[in-house]
Design a protein around this motif. Structure first.
Motif, mmCIF file in Angstrom:
data_model
loop_
_atom_site.group_PDB
_atom_site.id
_atom_site.type_symbol
_atom_site.label_atom_id
_atom_site.label_comp_id
_atom_site.label_asym_id
_atom_site.label_seq_id
_atom_site.Cartn_x
_atom_site.Cartn_y
_atom_site.Cartn_z
ATOM 1 N N GLN A 51 4.125 0.789 -13.482
ATOM 2 C CA GLN A 51 4.535 0.230 -12.190
ATOM 3 C C GLN A 51 3.364 0.197 -11.211
ATOM 4 N N PHE A 52 2.547 1.234 -11.248
ATOM 5 C CA PHE A 52 1.387 1.292 -10.352
ATOM 6 C C PHE A 52 0.456 0.111 -10.617
ATOM 7 N N LEU A 53 0.218 -0.184 -11.899
ATOM 8 C CA LEU A 53 -0.663 -1.301 -12.246
ATOM 9 C C LEU A 53 -0.074 -2.631 -11.760
ATOM 10 N N ASN B 124 -6.732 -11.633 -2.667
ATOM 11 C CA ASN B 124 -7.392 -12.761 -3.329
ATOM 12 C C ASN B 124 -8.600 -12.308 -4.149
ATOM 13 N N ARG B 125 -8.368 -11.300 -4.975
ATOM 14 C CA ARG B 125 -9.423 -10.822 -5.861
ATOM 15 C C ARG B 125 -8.831 -10.493 -7.226
ATOM 16 N N LYS B 126 -9.668 -10.084 -8.186
ATOM 17 C CA LYS B 126 -9.210 -9.819 -9.541
ATOM 18 C C LYS B 126 -8.137 -8.732 -9.553
ATOM 19 N N HIS B 127 -7.148 -8.922 -10.408
ATOM 20 C CA HIS B 127 -6.020 -7.992 -10.420
ATOM 21 C C HIS B 127 -6.386 -6.630 -10.988
ATOM 22 N N THR B 128 -7.533 -6.534 -11.658
ATOM 23 C CA THR B 128 -7.918 -5.267 -12.287
ATOM 24 C C THR B 128 -8.706 -4.346 -11.359
ATOM 25 N N VAL B 129 -9.015 -4.781 -10.157
ATOM 26 C CA VAL B 129 -9.784 -3.940 -9.235
ATOM 27 C C VAL B 129 -8.956 -2.713 -8.873
ATOM 28 N N ALA B 130 -9.558 -1.521 -9.054
ATOM 29 C CA ALA B 130 -8.847 -0.274 -8.762
ATOM 30 C C ALA B 130 -8.705 -0.077 -7.261
ATOM 31 N N ILE B 131 -7.558 0.402 -6.857
ATOM 32 C CA ILE B 131 -7.271 0.663 -5.446
ATOM 33 C C ILE B 131 -6.951 2.139 -5.278
ATOM 34 N N TYR C 2 0.834 -1.204 0.000
ATOM 35 C CA TYR C 2 0.000 0.000 0.000
ATOM 36 C C TYR C 2 0.870 1.255 0.000
ATOM 37 N N TYR C 3 1.923 1.262 0.819
ATOM 38 C CA TYR C 3 2.802 2.433 0.873
ATOM 39 C C TYR C 3 3.588 2.580 -0.428
ATOM 40 N N ASN C 4 3.885 1.485 -1.095
ATOM 41 C CA ASN C 4 4.517 1.576 -2.417
ATOM 42 C C ASN C 4 3.567 2.233 -3.422
ATOM 43 N N LEU C 5 2.279 1.885 -3.324
ATOM 44 C CA LEU C 5 1.292 2.524 -4.198
ATOM 45 C C LEU C 5 1.188 4.015 -3.903
#
Length: 411
Positions: free
Chosen positions: A195-197, A208-215, A134-137
Motif C-alpha cells: 500500500q505504501f508503494l 510529476n516525477r517517476k513513480h519509483t522515487v522514494a519519499i 503525505y499524511y496517508n504515507l
C-alpha cells in the motif's frame, strides 16, 4: 483595481502555503514536496497557459477593423468626346464608436481575471491533495512501525512460552498461537508495504516525477491539546466564490461592450480619380480627389437586445451558482471541523484505553514471576493494544487531513 485584486490573490496563495505547515515543526519535507508539485504540475501549467492566452487577447481586440482599399481601371474605353477616366483608387477606414475598443479591452481583461482565479483554485487543490497523500504515507509508515514492535514483542513472549513448556507451566498450543499471531502481523506489514508503494506512486505523480522515487515522511506527528481557531468568515473570500464574482464582472463588461456595439460605426476615406487629357478640361487639375464619409447604423438591432437579455439571465445564474457553492463549502467546513474535533477526542480516549491495556499486560507478565501465565490472555491484551495503537494513528491522520481541508476552505 484589477491589479490590486490579483496581488491579493497571489498573496493568499503564499499565506496558504505557509499555513499548511504550521501544525508540525517537522514539516520541511511536506513543504518541499508541495513546492515541487506547484512548480511541476501539468495542470497548473495548463491553467497558466490559458490565462496567458486570455491576457494576450487584449492585444487582439485593441485594433481597428481592416482598412479597405479599392482600385478600378477602365478596361474598355468608349469613343466619347468628354474626358475619360483612366482609373480610380479609394481607401476607407471604419472607426468604432467612442469607447468601444476600451469596452472590448475591459471585457477581455475581466475574462482573463476569471481564468487567473482558476490557477489559484488548482493550486489550492493540489496543495490539499499532496498534504492528504503525505499524511496517508505517514499513517502507513507508523502502522508498519507498530506492527514491527508487536512482532518483536511476540518473539519475546514466544521465548517465555518455550521456557514455560519445558517446565510444564504452558502447552505447545500457546507457542503455536504466538507463532500464528506473528505470521498474521507479518502479513499485515507486507500488505502495508505494498500500500505504501501505491500511495507513494500517487504522490510522485502529483509531483510529476517517476513513480519509483522514494519519499521520506516524518516519524511522528503530535496531536495538539486543543483545536486551532477556525476563521469561518474567511470562507466568503474563497477563490471558488471569488471566481463567480469575476464571472459576474465579465458579464457586466460584456453588457457594456454590447451597448457600445449598438452605436453606429463611422467610416472616413478618400477617393482619387485619374482622367485622360481632354480639350474640355480647362482647369490645371484634371484629376479628382474626393473625401468620403460613411456611417454604419445597426437599424435591425434585435440581436443586441437579445444579448442584453442573455447577459441579465447569466448574472442571475452566476449569483445562484455562487450561493449554491457557498452552501456546499459551508457544509464541508462544518463537517471538517466536526471530524477534527472527533479525531482529537478519540485520540484522548485511546490514550487512556491504551494505558489500561498496557497496565493489564504488565499485570499478566507480573504473574509469570509467581509461576502462572495465561498466554491466551496475553494475546488478547496484545491484540487490544495493537487495535488502540492503530486507531491512534488513524486519529492523528484524520486530525491533520481535516486541518488540511479547513485550511483549504478558510485560509
Amino acid at each position: 483595481m484589477r491589479n490590486l485584486n490579483l496581488q491579493i490573490i497571489r498573496k493568499a496563495v503564499l499565506i496558504l502555503c505557509s499555513l499548511f505547515f504550521v501544525l508540525s515543526s517537522q514539516s520541511q519535507e511536506l513543504e518541499t514536496l508541495i513546492n515541487e508539485a506547484l512548480a511541476n504540475s501539468p495542470e497548473i501549467q495548463k491553467f497558466d497557459l490559458k490565462y496567458k492566452i486570455a491576457s494576450e487577447k487584449v492585444n487582439e481586440v485593441n485594433s481597428l477593423p481592416n482598412t479597405e482599399f479599392n482600385l478600378g481601371v477602365m478596361a474598355v474605353k468608349p469613343e466619347m468626346d468628354m474626358p475619360m477616366e483612366r482609373f480610380r483608387v479609394s481607401v476607407m477606414q471604419m472607426l468604432p464608436w467612442f469607447g468601444t475598443i476600451t469596452a472590448r479591452e475591459n471585457y477581455v481583461s475581466s475574462v482573463a481575471d476569471a481564468q487567473y482565479v482558476k490557477i489559484i483554485i488548482a493550486k489550492r487543490n493540489l496543495m490539499a491533495s499532496v498534504s492528504e497523500v503525505y499524511y496517508n504515507l505517514y499513517a502507513n509508515k507508523a502502522k508498519q512501525k507498530v506492527l514491527t514492535n508487536h512482532v518483536q514483542l511476540l518473539k519475546t513472549y514466544e521465548t517465555l512460552a518455550l521456557t514455560a513448556v519445558e517446565i510444564g507451566k504452558a502447552s505447545a498450543v500457546d507457542v503455536l498461537r504466538l507463532q500464528i499471531r506473528q505470521n498474521e502481523l507479518r502479513q499485515l506489514k507486507d500488505e502495508l508495504r505494498q500500500q505504501f508503494l501505491a500511495v507513494q506512486t500517487n504522490l510522485n505523480k502529483l509531483l510529476n516525477r517517476k513513480h519509483t522515487v522514494a519519499i521520506t515522511v516524518v516519524d511522528s506527528l503530535i496531536m495538539p491539546s486543543e483545536d486551532f481557531e477556525t476563521p469561518s468568515e474567511n470562507l466568503a473570500w474563497h477563490p471558488e466564490l471569488l471566481r463567480y464574482d469575476k464571472l459576474y464582472q465579465s458579464v457586466e463588461q460584456s453588457e457594456l461592450l454590447n451597448q457600445k456595439e449598438m452605436a453606429p460605426m463611422v467610416g472616413i476615406g478618400v477617393e482619387y480619380i485619374s482622367q485622360e487629357n481632354s480639350p474640355m478640361i480647362t482647369s490645371a487639375y484634371k484629376d479628382m480627389v474626393m473625401p468620403m464619409l460613411s456611417v454604419s447604423i445597426p437599424i435591425f438591432n434585435k440581436k443586441y437586445r437579445s444579448q442584453s437579455k442573455q447577459n441579465e439571465l447569466k448574472q442571475q445564474e452566476i449569483s445562484t451558482q455562487k450561493q449554491e457553492r457557498l452552501n456546499t463549502l459551508e457544509t464541508h467546513l462544518a463537517k471538517a471541523i466536526r471530524e477534527r474535533i472527533a479525531a482529537r477526542l478519540s485520540h484522548e480516549t485511546l490514550i487512556k484505553n491504551l494505558q489500561h491495556a498496557q497496565n493489564a499486560e504488565a499485570m499478566l507478565l507480573k504473574s509469570y514471576e509467581t509461576g502462572t501465565i495465561d498466554f491466551k490472555d496475553i494475546l488478547d491484551i496484545q491484540e487490544l493494544t495493537l487495535k488502540f495503537q492503530i486507531k491512534q494513528i488513524e486519529a492523528v491522520k484524520a486530525y491533520y487531513v481535516q486541518t488540511t481541508v479547513i485550511n483549504y476552505l478558510t485560509q
